[in-house]
Write an enzyme that holds these catalytic residues in place. Structure first.
Site, mmCIF file in Angstrom:
data_model
loop_
_atom_site.group_PDB
_atom_site.id
_atom_site.type_symbol
_atom_site.label_atom_id
_atom_site.label_comp_id
_atom_site.label_asym_id
_atom_site.label_seq_id
_atom_site.Cartn_x
_atom_site.Cartn_y
_atom_site.Cartn_z
ATOM 1 N N ASN A 210 44.368 22.052 41.069
ATOM 2 C CA ASN A 210 43.349 22.942 41.701
ATOM 3 C C ASN A 210 42.163 22.616 40.813
ATOM 4 O O ASN A 210 41.838 21.920 39.863
ATOM 5 C CB ASN A 210 43.910 24.366 41.782
ATOM 6 C CG ASN A 210 43.934 25.163 40.381
ATOM 7 O OD1 ASN A 210 43.238 24.828 39.651
ATOM 8 N ND2 ASN A 210 45.093 25.626 40.078
ATOM 9 N N PHE A 319 43.260 37.896 36.088
ATOM 10 C CA PHE A 319 42.228 37.465 36.840
ATOM 11 C C PHE A 319 42.716 37.016 38.252
ATOM 12 O O PHE A 319 43.629 36.676 38.218
ATOM 13 C CB PHE A 319 41.316 36.274 36.323
ATOM 14 C CG PHE A 319 40.975 36.497 34.571
ATOM 15 C CD1 PHE A 319 39.429 36.811 34.913
ATOM 16 C CD2 PHE A 319 41.522 36.684 33.606
ATOM 17 C CE1 PHE A 319 38.867 36.909 33.759
ATOM 18 C CE2 PHE A 319 40.975 37.249 32.386
ATOM 19 C CZ PHE A 319 39.615 37.361 32.430
ATOM 20 N N LYS A 333 47.838 43.400 43.016
ATOM 21 C CA LYS A 333 48.282 42.369 41.870
ATOM 22 C C LYS A 333 48.535 43.266 40.666
ATOM 23 O O LYS A 333 49.423 43.055 39.801
ATOM 24 C CB LYS A 333 47.414 41.418 41.721
ATOM 25 C CG LYS A 333 47.476 40.299 42.762
ATOM 26 C CD LYS A 333 46.431 39.165 42.479
ATOM 27 C CE LYS A 333 46.577 37.949 43.523
ATOM 28 N NZ LYS A 333 45.776 36.728 43.451
#
Length: 393
Positions: A210, A319, A333
């Site tokens: 990515n 993050f 999360k």
């Protein structure tokens, strides 16, 4: 207190005064204390000392030319990444230029870009030092956060007696150590920082990955290191700074195992962007071209969920890069992965974070606190996040 200097990268700036000879001893003492000393000599300093003297003592490259891109790096930006800088001696001319924002040589360029502590040790004739303009310039630099090391009194090079002597190197180092010891608030802390992407190999030449650059993670690691932390840096990308305990990984599973191996740490900054999917199989031979190619992928383990039950007292700072519903997704999360803090940013638009030197976003903790952080350099963002963690813990 030599431990404060060990492995610290120091920018030692030397300007054109007779006291420049003392900078050689200063470089020697810093090096013996374990610091990595990058000496930068101004053009006028070369009238008093030579690059070879500093190179022989530090074993490192000595910088004299603004266009000397050593190791293919932009020198003034690379030097500005030092943990701290000392300018000794600092002439009246250097002080005036720094106060005026002039950056017409390598040393001024580097100090202008430096965001870590800068110590300035003026050395000059008494009348020059006490000159009203010089006093105003020094006061201004103090107000902007520069650390001024007051000159000593004694016999000067011009045979007069008064204030203006460069303090002895041992005294300069003690002043620097005293100041840094107050700022080493993470000393003794073992901290894991993950950064950048992971990869999945398809065949000998192709990979899936990515766009994560690892810049935010390295900024966090660098700030933590400058504040005394024992940083374990886990990434597929080799860090620019070479004094972390670096663990190189390729796959998401590699990263998970590296994190597990270091669960005795105090804090985990999970900044990496590990792949959520990887190729189901690896081809030993290069896949030949075809009109169509079907690839099967499988889910990778979620690192934070995988350590949730075994992390013990480890504090977790996560993050999240999101394209919509930033706060809602971030809060979910935190709960699902048992995080203590999360920093969420928007990957869409012109201010997207991938590959950029800048970032912005929202800091959220498990108690519901939220703080929006405006766009700034990733190092400034790192300092803000780390300051908050320190206060919160």
């Amino acid at each position: 207190m030599d431990d404060i200097l060990k492995d610290k990268r120091v920018l030692l700036g030397v300007t054109g005064g007779i006291a420049a000879y003392k900078a050689i001893e200063l470089a020697s003492r810093l090096t013996k204390a374990g610091a990595l000393v990058d000496a930068v000599l101004s053009e006028n300093a070369l009238n008093f000392v030579t690059p070879l003297s500093f190179n022989s003592i530090t074993g490192r490259h000595v910088y004299i030319d603004a266009f000397d891109n050593y190791n293919n790096k932009i020198s003034h930006i690379d030097l500005a990444g030092a943990d701290f800088a000392i300018i000794a001696p600092a002439t009246k001319n250097f002080i005036a230029k720094l106060r005026a924002g002039i950056a017409d040589d390598l040393l001024l360029d580097a100090i202008s870009a430096c965001i870590n502590p800068v110590f300035i040790a003026p050395a000059m004739n008494s009348n020059m030092y006490l000159n009203e303009t010089n006093m105003e310039n020094i006061a201004y630099l103090k107000s902007k956060g520069y650390n001024i090391i007051e000159p000593a009194s004694g016999v000067l090079a011009c045979k007069t007696t008064g204030i203006g002597r460069l303090p002895e190197p041992v005294e300069i180092i003690k002043l620097v150590q005293d100041k840094l010891s107050k700022e080493c608030d993470f000393a003794g802390k073992k901290i894991i920082v993950t950064a950048g992407p992971t990869i999945s190999k398809l065949d000998p030449v192709r990979i899936f990955t990515n766009r994560s650059s690892g810049k935010m993670g390295e900024a966090i690691a660098s700030v933590l290191k400058s504040r005394g932390a024992d940083v374990i840096y886990i990434s597929h990308i080799i860090p620019k700074e070479d004094y972390y305990r670096y663990i190189r990984v390729d796959t998401t599973m590699d990263m998970l195992e590296a994190v597990k191996d270091n669960l005795g740490a105090d804090i985990l900054f999970m900044n990496a962007a590990p792949l959520d999917y990887e190729f189901s199989s690896y081809n030993e031979e290069k896949i030949k071209k075809a009109d169509e190619l079907e690839l099967k992928m499988t889910r990778t383990p979620d690192i934070l969920k995988s350590i949730k039950e075994i992390k013990g007292d480890l504090k977790v700072f996560g993050f999240a890069a999101e394209s919509e519903n930033l706060i809602e997704n971030a809060k979910k999360k935190i709960a699902d992965k048992d995080m203590d803090f999360i920093f969420v940013n928007n990957i869409k638009g012109e201010d997207g974070t991938f590959g950029s030197d800048y970032n912005s976003g929202i800091l959220i903790d498990k108690n519901g606190f939220q703080m929006e952080i405006a766009r700034a350099s990733k190092r400034e963002i790192a300092k803000t996040l780390i300051d908050y963690v320190k206060e919160a813990l």
